[in-house]
Design a protein around this motif. Structure first.
Motif, PDB file in Angstrom:
ATOM      1  N   ILE A  93       0.647  -1.434  -0.089  1.00 49.09           N
ATOM      2  CA  ILE A  93      -0.539  -0.509   0.268  1.00 49.09           C
ATOM      3  C   ILE A  93       0.661   1.326   0.396  1.00 49.09           C
ATOM      4  CG2 ILE A  93      -2.250  -0.969   1.400  1.00 49.09           C
ATOM      5  CD1 ILE A  93      -1.268   0.383   3.913  1.00 49.09           C
ATOM      6  N   ALA A  94       2.182   0.755   0.240  1.00 48.22           N
ATOM      7  CA  ALA A  94       3.180   2.357   0.060  1.00 48.22           C
ATOM      8  C   ALA A  94       4.435   1.800  -0.470  1.00 48.22           C
ATOM      9  CB  ALA A  94       3.170   3.463   1.509  1.00 48.22           C
ATOM     10  N   GLY A  95       5.014   2.694  -1.190  1.00 50.82           N
ATOM     11  CA  GLY A  95       6.852   2.894  -1.253  1.00 50.82           C
ATOM     12  C   GLY A  95       6.697   1.926  -2.656  1.00 50.82           C
ATOM     13  N   ASN A  96       7.729   1.614  -3.003  1.00 51.79           N
ATOM     14  CA  ASN A  96       8.389   0.638  -4.557  1.00 51.79           C
ATOM     15  C   ASN A  96       9.549   0.777  -4.350  1.00 51.79           C
ATOM     16  OD1 ASN A  96       9.946   3.329  -4.419  1.00 51.79           O
ATOM     17  ND2 ASN A  96       9.309   3.776  -6.818  1.00 51.79           N
ATOM     18  N   GLY A  97       9.777   0.579  -2.952  1.00 50.92           N
ATOM     19  CA  GLY A  97      10.954  -0.909  -2.534  1.00 50.92           C
ATOM     20  C   GLY A  97      12.792   0.443  -3.391  1.00 50.92           C
ATOM     21  N   ILE A  98      12.409   1.382  -3.582  1.00 48.54           N
ATOM     22  CA  ILE A  98      13.048   2.201  -3.961  1.00 48.54           C
ATOM     23  C   ILE A  98      13.702   2.718  -2.663  1.00 48.54           C
ATOM     24  CG2 ILE A  98      14.285   4.153  -5.159  1.00 48.54           C
ATOM     25  CD1 ILE A  98      12.630   2.746  -7.330  1.00 48.54           C
ATOM     26  N   LEU A  99      14.558   3.191  -1.980  1.00 46.19           N
ATOM     27  CA  LEU A  99      15.172   4.607  -0.761  1.00 46.19           C
ATOM     28  C   LEU A  99      14.870   5.775  -1.159  1.00 46.19           C
ATOM     29  CD1 LEU A  99      16.522   4.642   1.793  1.00 46.19           C
ATOM     30  CD2 LEU A  99      18.750   4.832   0.242  1.00 46.19           C
ATOM     31  N   GLY A 100      14.048   6.190  -0.672  1.00 47.05           N
ATOM     32  CA  GLY A 100      13.226   7.894  -0.939  1.00 47.05           C
ATOM     33  C   GLY A 100      12.684   8.454   0.392  1.00 47.05           C
ATOM     34  N   PHE A 101      12.207   9.508  -0.165  1.00 48.92           N
ATOM     35  CA  PHE A 101      11.733  10.453   0.512  1.00 48.92           C
ATOM     36  C   PHE A 101      10.917  11.066  -0.504  1.00 48.92           C
ATOM     37  CE2 PHE A 101      10.253  14.452   3.608  1.00 48.92           C
ATOM     38  CZ  PHE A 101      10.036  14.019   4.186  1.00 48.92           C
ATOM     39  N   THR A 102       9.748  10.318  -1.004  1.00 45.23           N
ATOM     40  CA  THR A 102       8.446  10.966  -1.768  1.00 45.23           C
ATOM     41  C   THR A 102       7.411  10.368  -1.870  1.00 45.23           C
ATOM     42  OG1 THR A 102       9.994   9.978  -3.769  1.00 45.23           O
ATOM     43  CG2 THR A 102       7.744  10.481  -4.814  1.00 45.23           C
ATOM     44  N   ASP A 103       6.046  11.630  -1.581  1.00 37.32           N
ATOM     45  CA  ASP A 103       4.641  11.747  -1.202  1.00 37.32           C
ATOM     46  C   ASP A 103       4.406  10.847  -2.755  1.00 37.32           C
ATOM     47  OD1 ASP A 103       5.098  11.936   1.180  1.00 37.32           O
ATOM     48  OD2 ASP A 103       4.520  14.128   1.280  1.00 37.32           O
ATOM     49  N   GLY A 104       3.229  11.050  -2.548  1.00 35.20           N
ATOM     50  CA  GLY A 104       1.708  10.852  -3.890  1.00 35.20           C
ATOM     51  C   GLY A 104       1.954   8.865  -3.606  1.00 35.20           C
ATOM     52  N   ALA A 105       1.105   8.841  -5.519  1.00 34.02           N
ATOM     53  CA  ALA A 105       0.214   7.525  -5.178  1.00 34.02           C
ATOM     54  C   ALA A 105       1.024   6.394  -5.117  1.00 34.02           C
ATOM     55  CB  ALA A 105      -0.071   7.180  -6.699  1.00 34.02           C
ATOM     56  N   SER A 106       0.488   5.209  -3.836  1.00 33.42           N
ATOM     57  CA  SER A 106       0.521   4.304  -2.962  1.00 33.42           C
ATOM     58  C   SER A 106       1.844   3.810  -3.801  1.00 33.42           C
ATOM     59  CB  SER A 106       0.053   2.910  -2.670  1.00 33.42           C
ATOM     60  OG  SER A 106      -0.235   3.044  -4.164  1.00 33.42           O
ATOM     61  N   THR A 107       2.895   3.065  -4.559  1.00 35.82           N
ATOM     62  CA  THR A 107       3.987   2.904  -5.213  1.00 35.82           C
ATOM     63  C   THR A 107       4.694   3.588  -6.138  1.00 35.82           C
ATOM     64  OG1 THR A 107       2.856   1.329  -6.899  1.00 35.82           O
ATOM     65  CG2 THR A 107       2.444  -0.036  -5.003  1.00 35.82           C
ATOM     66  N   ARG A 136       4.316   9.186   8.364  1.00 36.27           N
ATOM     67  CA  ARG A 136       3.811   9.559   6.672  1.00 36.27           C
ATOM     68  C   ARG A 136       2.492   9.254   7.569  1.00 36.27           C
ATOM     69  NH1 ARG A 136       8.454   9.093   3.493  1.00 36.27           N
ATOM     70  NH2 ARG A 136       7.129   9.820   1.553  1.00 36.27           N
ATOM     71  N   ARG A 137       1.800   9.794   6.474  1.00 39.33           N
ATOM     72  CA  ARG A 137       0.208   8.909   6.634  1.00 39.33           C
ATOM     73  C   ARG A 137       0.192   7.902   4.815  1.00 39.33           C
ATOM     74  NH1 ARG A 137      -3.806  13.009   7.475  1.00 39.33           N
ATOM     75  NH2 ARG A 137      -3.606  13.901   5.304  1.00 39.33           N
ATOM     76  N   VAL A 138      -1.197   6.901   5.370  1.00 35.91           N
ATOM     77  CA  VAL A 138      -1.235   5.960   3.776  1.00 35.91           C
ATOM     78  C   VAL A 138      -2.601   6.376   4.211  1.00 35.91           C
ATOM     79  CG1 VAL A 138      -1.044   4.182   2.463  1.00 35.91           C
ATOM     80  CG2 VAL A 138       1.165   4.858   4.382  1.00 35.91           C
ATOM     81  N   SER A 139      -3.134   6.504   3.236  1.00 39.21           N
ATOM     82  CA  SER A 139      -4.881   7.077   3.435  1.00 39.21           C
ATOM     83  C   SER A 139      -5.315   5.692   2.685  1.00 39.21           C
ATOM     84  CB  SER A 139      -5.468   7.673   2.487  1.00 39.21           C
ATOM     85  OG  SER A 139      -5.622   8.041   1.085  1.00 39.21           O
ATOM     86  N   PRO A 140      -7.403   5.554   3.076  1.00 37.85           N
ATOM     87  CA  PRO A 140      -7.524   4.698   2.667  1.00 37.85           C
ATOM     88  C   PRO A 140      -7.697   4.281   0.725  1.00 37.85           C
ATOM     89  CG  PRO A 140      -8.498   5.671   4.489  1.00 37.85           C
ATOM     90  CD  PRO A 140      -8.057   6.508   4.333  1.00 37.85           C
ATOM     91  N   ALA A 141      -7.257   4.864   0.193  1.00 39.42           N
ATOM     92  CA  ALA A 141      -7.125   5.403  -1.127  1.00 39.42           C
ATOM     93  C   ALA A 141      -5.968   5.246  -1.558  1.00 39.42           C
ATOM     94  CB  ALA A 141      -7.869   7.127  -1.003  1.00 39.42           C
ATOM     95  N   GLY A 142      -5.106   5.319  -0.658  1.00 40.92           N
ATOM     96  CA  GLY A 142      -3.820   5.310  -1.384  1.00 40.92           C
ATOM     97  C   GLY A 142      -2.348   7.097  -1.516  1.00 40.92           C
ATOM     98  N   GLN A 143      -3.052   6.856  -0.778  1.00 46.42           N
ATOM     99  CA  GLN A 143      -2.074   7.942  -1.130  1.00 46.42           C
ATOM    100  C   GLN A 143      -1.335   8.343   0.205  1.00 46.42           C
ATOM    101  OE1 GLN A 143      -2.631   9.449  -4.291  1.00 46.42           O
ATOM    102  NE2 GLN A 143      -1.335  11.078  -3.376  1.00 46.42           N
ATOM    103  N   VAL A 144       0.421   8.669   0.110  1.00 46.04           N
ATOM    104  CA  VAL A 144       1.139   8.920   0.772  1.00 46.04           C
ATOM    105  C   VAL A 144       1.406  10.391   0.769  1.00 46.04           C
ATOM    106  CG1 VAL A 144       3.320   8.090   2.018  1.00 46.04           C
ATOM    107  CG2 VAL A 144       1.900   6.319   0.137  1.00 46.04           C
ATOM    108  N   THR A 145       1.197  11.408   2.403  1.00 49.85           N
ATOM    109  CA  THR A 145       1.451  12.221   2.360  1.00 49.85           C
ATOM    110  C   THR A 145       2.669  11.845   3.767  1.00 49.85           C
ATOM    111  OG1 THR A 145      -0.231  12.345   4.096  1.00 49.85           O
ATOM    112  CG2 THR A 145      -0.336  13.132   1.545  1.00 49.85           C
ATOM    113  N   THR A 146       2.879  13.541   4.046  1.00 44.62           N
ATOM    114  CA  THR A 146       4.168  13.501   5.383  1.00 44.62           C
ATOM    115  C   THR A 146       3.731  14.758   6.033  1.00 44.62           C
ATOM    116  OG1 THR A 146       6.305  13.557   3.976  1.00 44.62           O
ATOM    117  CG2 THR A 146       6.016  14.363   6.159  1.00 44.62           C
ATOM    118  N   LEU A 147       2.598  13.925   7.351  1.00 37.99           N
ATOM    119  CA  LEU A 147       2.261  14.297   8.572  1.00 37.99           C
ATOM    120  C   LEU A 147       3.101  15.631   9.322  1.00 37.99           C
ATOM    121  CD1 LEU A 147       0.394  11.837   9.505  1.00 37.99           C
ATOM    122  CD2 LEU A 147      -0.150  14.290   8.338  1.00 37.99           C
TER     123      LEU A 147
END
Length: 193
Positions: A93-107, A136-147
Motif C-alpha cells: 500500500i506504500a513504497g516502491n522499494g526504492i530508497l527515498g522521500f517521496t509522497d504520492g500514489a501508493s507504489t 507519514r500517512r497512507v490514506s485508504p485511497a492509497g495516497q502517501v503524505t508527510t504529516l
C-alpha cells in the motif's frame, strides 16, 4: 507451540478475538488457541505480493490491525508498507522499494526503512518513517503524505512543516486523534496535534 529466536521477534498485534500476530525475519506467524503457525511469508527474505506463504517479506517490523482485521506491516527491509487481508492476501500500500522521500500514489511513494505504524479512526495508516526522520500517512485511497518531519535529523517543535525528528521508531493514535511519536534518538515522546 512454536519456538522463535527472540532476536527475530520484531512486532506483535492482537485481534479482538485474542489471536496474536508476530513478525519474524521473513514473515508473520499467527498464534490462535495456543497454536503457532506461519500466516504469511515464505521461509526466505525477498519481496513479492501474493497469498499466504507465496508472499515474501524482508525484516517486517511493527504490526497493526484495523477493525476489519486487516493487518498492516512495516516491511522494513523492503522499504514498503504491506497489507494482509483476513484471507491472507498480501498487497503493497506504500513504497516502491526504492530508497527515498517521496509522497504520492501508493507504489510511487518512497520510504526509508519504516519501523512503526498504527491505524487511525479514519482508516489511515500512520507510519514512523525512521530514516526519513518523518511521520507519514497512507490514506485508504492509497495516497502517501508527510504529516511532519523533513528528512533531516534534528530536534525542533513547532508547526508540522518545520518539525524535526531523529529516528522516530513508533507511533500511536490517542482517542482524541492526536499522534504520539517515539522519537528514539531525541530520547523523547512527541505529540502531533
Amino acid at each position: 507451540e512454536g519456538t522463535w529466536d527472540p532476536v527475530e521477534l520484531l512486532g506483535i498485534a492482537r485481534s479482538s478475538d485474542g489471536t496474536l500476530y508476530v513478525s519474524t525475519t521473513t514473515g508473520i506467524d499467527r498464534i490462535q488457541n495456543g497454536v503457532a503457525s506461519r500466516w504469511v511469508g515464505a521461509d526466505a527474505k525477498g519481496f513479492r505480493d501474493g497469498n499466504g506463504t507465496a508472499a515474501y517479506f524482508n525484516l517486517p517490523r511493527k504490526l497493526a490491525l484495523d477493525p476489519q482485521n486487516n493487518l498492516y506491516v512495516a516491511d522494513f527491509g523492503n522499504l514498503r508498507i504491506r497489507k494482509v487481508s483476513p484471507t491472507r492476501q498480501v498487497s503493497t500500500i506504500a513504497g516502491n522499494g526504492i530508497l527515498g522521500f517521496t509522497d504520492g500514489a501508493s507504489t510511487k511513494s518512497r520510504l526509508n526503512f519504516p519501523t512503526g505504524l498504527t491505524v487511525d479512526a479514519q482508516g489511515n495508516v500512520i507510519v514512523a518513517d525512521t530514516y526519513n526522520h518523518a511521520v507519514r500517512r497512507v490514506s485508504p485511497a492509497g495516497q502517501v503524505t508527510t504529516l511532519a518531519g523533513n528528512n533531516n535529523a534534528g530536534y525542533q517543535d513547532g508547526p508540522a512543516p518545520s518539525v524535526m525528528f531523529n529516528h522516530p521508531t513508533d507511533v500511536a493514535v490517542g482517542p482524541n486523534g492526536r499522534i504520539y511519536i517515539a522519537d528514539q534518538q531525541n530520547h523523547r515522546i512527541r505529540v502531533l496535534r
